[in-house]
Write a protein that holds these residues in place. Structure first.
Motif, PDB file in Angstrom:
ATOM      1  N   ASN A  71     -62.672 -12.564  19.217  1.00  0.00           N
ATOM      2  CA  ASN A  71     -62.626 -13.038  20.594  1.00  0.00           C
ATOM      3  C   ASN A  71     -61.882 -11.993  21.425  1.00  0.00           C
ATOM      4  OD1 ASN A  71     -62.387 -14.351  23.002  1.00  0.00           O
ATOM      5  ND2 ASN A  71     -61.509 -16.232  22.143  1.00  0.00           N
ATOM      6  N   ILE A  72     -62.565 -11.386  22.379  1.00  0.00           N
ATOM      7  CA  ILE A  72     -61.994 -10.277  23.159  1.00  0.00           C
ATOM      8  C   ILE A  72     -60.742 -10.711  23.917  1.00  0.00           C
ATOM      9  CG2 ILE A  72     -62.444  -8.626  25.018  1.00  0.00           C
ATOM     10  CD1 ILE A  72     -65.369  -8.629  24.098  1.00  0.00           C
ATOM     11  N   ASP A  73     -60.670 -11.963  24.327  1.00  0.00           N
ATOM     12  CA  ASP A  73     -59.512 -12.455  25.083  1.00  0.00           C
ATOM     13  C   ASP A  73     -58.229 -12.433  24.254  1.00  0.00           C
ATOM     14  OD1 ASP A  73     -61.341 -12.910  27.081  1.00  0.00           O
ATOM     15  OD2 ASP A  73     -61.632 -15.014  26.533  1.00  0.00           O
ATOM     16  N   ASN A  74     -58.368 -12.572  22.921  1.00  0.00           N
ATOM     17  CA  ASN A  74     -57.183 -12.629  22.052  1.00  0.00           C
ATOM     18  C   ASN A  74     -56.762 -11.269  21.523  1.00  0.00           C
ATOM     19  OD1 ASN A  74     -57.505 -15.328  22.464  1.00  0.00           O
ATOM     20  ND2 ASN A  74     -58.363 -15.757  20.447  1.00  0.00           N
ATOM     21  N   VAL A  75     -57.506 -10.205  21.843  1.00  0.00           N
ATOM     22  CA  VAL A  75     -57.202  -8.876  21.315  1.00  0.00           C
ATOM     23  C   VAL A  75     -56.049  -8.262  22.102  1.00  0.00           C
ATOM     24  CG1 VAL A  75     -58.100  -6.537  21.005  1.00  0.00           C
ATOM     25  CG2 VAL A  75     -59.545  -8.498  20.502  1.00  0.00           C
ATOM     26  N   SER A  76     -54.987  -7.877  21.364  1.00  0.00           N
ATOM     27  CA  SER A  76     -53.832  -7.281  22.036  1.00  0.00           C
ATOM     28  C   SER A  76     -53.983  -5.766  22.159  1.00  0.00           C
ATOM     29  CB  SER A  76     -52.550  -7.614  21.270  1.00  0.00           C
ATOM     30  OG  SER A  76     -52.669  -7.160  19.935  1.00  0.00           O
ATOM     31  N   LYS A  77     -54.629  -5.139  21.162  1.00  0.00           N
ATOM     32  CA  LYS A  77     -54.795  -3.687  21.190  1.00  0.00           C
ATOM     33  C   LYS A  77     -56.112  -3.326  20.512  1.00  0.00           C
ATOM     34  CE  LYS A  77     -52.284   0.524  20.387  1.00  0.00           C
ATOM     35  NZ  LYS A  77     -51.971   1.365  19.271  1.00  0.00           N
ATOM     36  N   ILE A  78     -56.848  -2.379  21.099  1.00  0.00           N
ATOM     37  CA  ILE A  78     -58.107  -1.923  20.489  1.00  0.00           C
ATOM     38  C   ILE A  78     -57.757  -1.050  19.286  1.00  0.00           C
ATOM     39  CG2 ILE A  78     -60.192  -0.542  20.840  1.00  0.00           C
ATOM     40  CD1 ILE A  78     -60.328  -3.054  22.462  1.00  0.00           C
ATOM     41  N   LEU A  79     -58.280  -1.413  18.122  1.00  0.00           N
ATOM     42  CA  LEU A  79     -57.986  -0.682  16.892  1.00  0.00           C
ATOM     43  C   LEU A  79     -59.288  -0.215  16.247  1.00  0.00           C
ATOM     44  CD1 LEU A  79     -55.446  -3.244  15.439  1.00  0.00           C
ATOM     45  CD2 LEU A  79     -54.879  -1.048  16.458  1.00  0.00           C
ATOM     46  N   GLY A  80     -59.240   0.925  15.601  1.00  0.00           N
ATOM     47  CA  GLY A  80     -60.397   1.424  14.872  1.00  0.00           C
ATOM     48  C   GLY A  80     -60.283   1.067  13.404  1.00  0.00           C
ATOM     49  N   MET A  81     -61.322   1.398  12.652  1.00  0.00           N
ATOM     50  CA  MET A  81     -61.285   1.144  11.210  1.00  0.00           C
ATOM     51  C   MET A  81     -62.242   2.083  10.495  1.00  0.00           C
ATOM     52  SD  MET A  81     -63.404  -2.429  10.952  1.00  0.00           S
ATOM     53  CE  MET A  81     -62.464  -3.264  12.179  1.00  0.00           C
ATOM     54  N   ASN A  82     -61.980   2.294   9.215  1.00  0.00           N
ATOM     55  CA  ASN A  82     -62.882   3.064   8.366  1.00  0.00           C
ATOM     56  C   ASN A  82     -63.543   2.104   7.404  1.00  0.00           C
ATOM     57  OD1 ASN A  82     -62.280   5.553   9.456  1.00  0.00           O
ATOM     58  ND2 ASN A  82     -60.594   5.917   8.041  1.00  0.00           N
TER      59      ASN A  82
ATOM     60  N   GLY B  50     -55.689   1.894   9.596  1.00  0.00           N
ATOM     61  CA  GLY B  50     -54.372   2.510   9.598  1.00  0.00           C
ATOM     62  C   GLY B  50     -53.668   2.161  10.897  1.00  0.00           C
ATOM     63  N   LEU B  51     -52.463   1.644  10.787  1.00  0.00           N
ATOM     64  CA  LEU B  51     -51.719   1.219  11.978  1.00  0.00           C
ATOM     65  C   LEU B  51     -50.396   1.969  12.026  1.00  0.00           C
ATOM     66  CD1 LEU B  51     -52.309  -2.592  11.487  1.00  0.00           C
ATOM     67  CD2 LEU B  51     -53.521  -1.114  13.072  1.00  0.00           C
ATOM     68  N   GLY B  52     -50.441   3.220  12.417  1.00  0.00           N
ATOM     69  CA  GLY B  52     -49.235   4.035  12.459  1.00  0.00           C
ATOM     70  C   GLY B  52     -48.202   3.498  13.425  1.00  0.00           C
ATOM     71  N   SER B  53     -48.650   2.905  14.535  1.00  0.00           N
ATOM     72  CA  SER B  53     -47.710   2.398  15.533  1.00  0.00           C
ATOM     73  C   SER B  53     -47.108   1.053  15.127  1.00  0.00           C
ATOM     74  CB  SER B  53     -48.406   2.280  16.889  1.00  0.00           C
ATOM     75  OG  SER B  53     -49.558   1.490  16.760  1.00  0.00           O
ATOM     76  N   ALA B  54     -47.483   0.548  13.948  1.00  0.00           N
ATOM     77  CA  ALA B  54     -46.963  -0.743  13.496  1.00  0.00           C
ATOM     78  C   ALA B  54     -45.502  -0.650  13.067  1.00  0.00           C
ATOM     79  CB  ALA B  54     -47.807  -1.269  12.346  1.00  0.00           C
ATOM     80  N   THR B  55     -44.968   0.570  12.921  1.00  0.00           N
ATOM     81  CA  THR B  55     -43.563   0.709  12.535  1.00  0.00           C
ATOM     82  C   THR B  55     -42.662   0.139  13.631  1.00  0.00           C
ATOM     83  OG1 THR B  55     -43.564   2.943  13.441  1.00  0.00           O
ATOM     84  CG2 THR B  55     -43.911   2.722  11.067  1.00  0.00           C
ATOM     85  N   ALA B  56     -43.112   0.197  14.887  1.00  0.00           N
ATOM     86  CA  ALA B  56     -42.320  -0.315  16.000  1.00  0.00           C
ATOM     87  C   ALA B  56     -42.607  -1.793  16.268  1.00  0.00           C
ATOM     88  CB  ALA B  56     -42.614   0.494  17.259  1.00  0.00           C
ATOM     89  N   ASP B  57     -43.826  -2.236  16.035  1.00  0.00           N
ATOM     90  CA  ASP B  57     -44.234  -3.597  16.382  1.00  0.00           C
ATOM     91  C   ASP B  57     -44.726  -4.352  15.149  1.00  0.00           C
ATOM     92  OD1 ASP B  57     -45.012  -5.854  17.715  1.00  0.00           O
ATOM     93  OD2 ASP B  57     -46.782  -4.971  18.646  1.00  0.00           O
ATOM     94  N   LYS B  58     -43.924  -5.300  14.653  1.00  0.00           N
ATOM     95  CA  LYS B  58     -44.278  -6.050  13.443  1.00  0.00           C
ATOM     96  C   LYS B  58     -45.443  -7.016  13.672  1.00  0.00           C
ATOM     97  CE  LYS B  58     -40.938  -4.509  10.811  1.00  0.00           C
ATOM     98  NZ  LYS B  58     -41.229  -3.097  10.933  1.00  0.00           N
TER      99      LYS B  58
END
Length: 185
Positions: free
Chosen positions: A144-155, A42-50
């Motif tokens: 690849n940790i270097d390419n990760v922009s934001k740490i996200l969780g998942m179910n 779930g990416l609730g903050s994706a409404t601001a960042d496409k």
């Protein structure tokens, strides 16, 4: 000759006989089996960042080896700046070989990489399904940790054909899912 994942072989050769003995099943058709694994972010903050949806789609596709799809909002919610049919998450459903491959990588590689790991909770939903929450996607070696922009969780939801939680729990335990305070035999 076709390829069979090692967990699928283990299921038919060891897990089925063990569960038949444990629960007293008369037929192998009664033995619960893993039907599918659904991974959802779930990416609730994706409404601001496409760009966030694109990155999450790429990461989930890399982790699972199967194309992920965006989940869309069902209705407008003005307080969250949300419009109908906006992408608000990503998900992928794994079945058959892909499912067993992912489960094996999850159990043998990804879960042991979690910091201070003591096992996963053993709470099922009452219908023989189990959902595991993961707080960061970087536990998967494909990322690849270097390419990760934001740490996200998942179910990660394991859907089994078990009629009861006990049957599903026994099945997942036989697959090697490391449950916390697992009942010792």
């Amino acid at each position: 000759m076709s390829y069979t994942p090692s967990l699928r072989k283990q299921y038919s050769e060891q897990i089925v006989p063990n569960l038949m003995k444990e629960f007293g099943f008369k037929s192998i058709m009664q033995v619960p089996k893993l039907e599918k694994i659904v991974i959802n972010q779930g990416l609730g903050s994706a409404t601001a960042d496409k760009k966030m949806i694109e990155n999450a789609l790429k990461e989930l596709t890399t982790i699972t080896g199967q194309k992920a799809v965006a989940t869309l909002s069902k209705k407008d919610i003005s307080n969250f700046k949300l419009r109908k049919k906006m992408p608000i998450g990503v998900r992928v459903t794994l079945r058959r070989e892909n499912m067993y491959e992912f489960l094996e990588r999850l159990i043998r590689v990804a879960l042991p990489r979690i910091r201070d790991f003591k096992g996963v909770n053993s709470k099922l939903d009452g219908k023989g399904n189990y959902t595991l929450g993961i707080e960061e996607q970087i536990i998967f070696p494909e990322i690849n940790i270097d390419n990760v922009s934001k740490i996200l969780g998942m179910n990660i939801t394991f859907v089994t054909s078990g009629k009861t939680d006990e049957e599903a729990y026994a099945l997942l335990k036989e697959f090697g899912l490391p449950f916390k305070n697992a009942k010792k035999n």
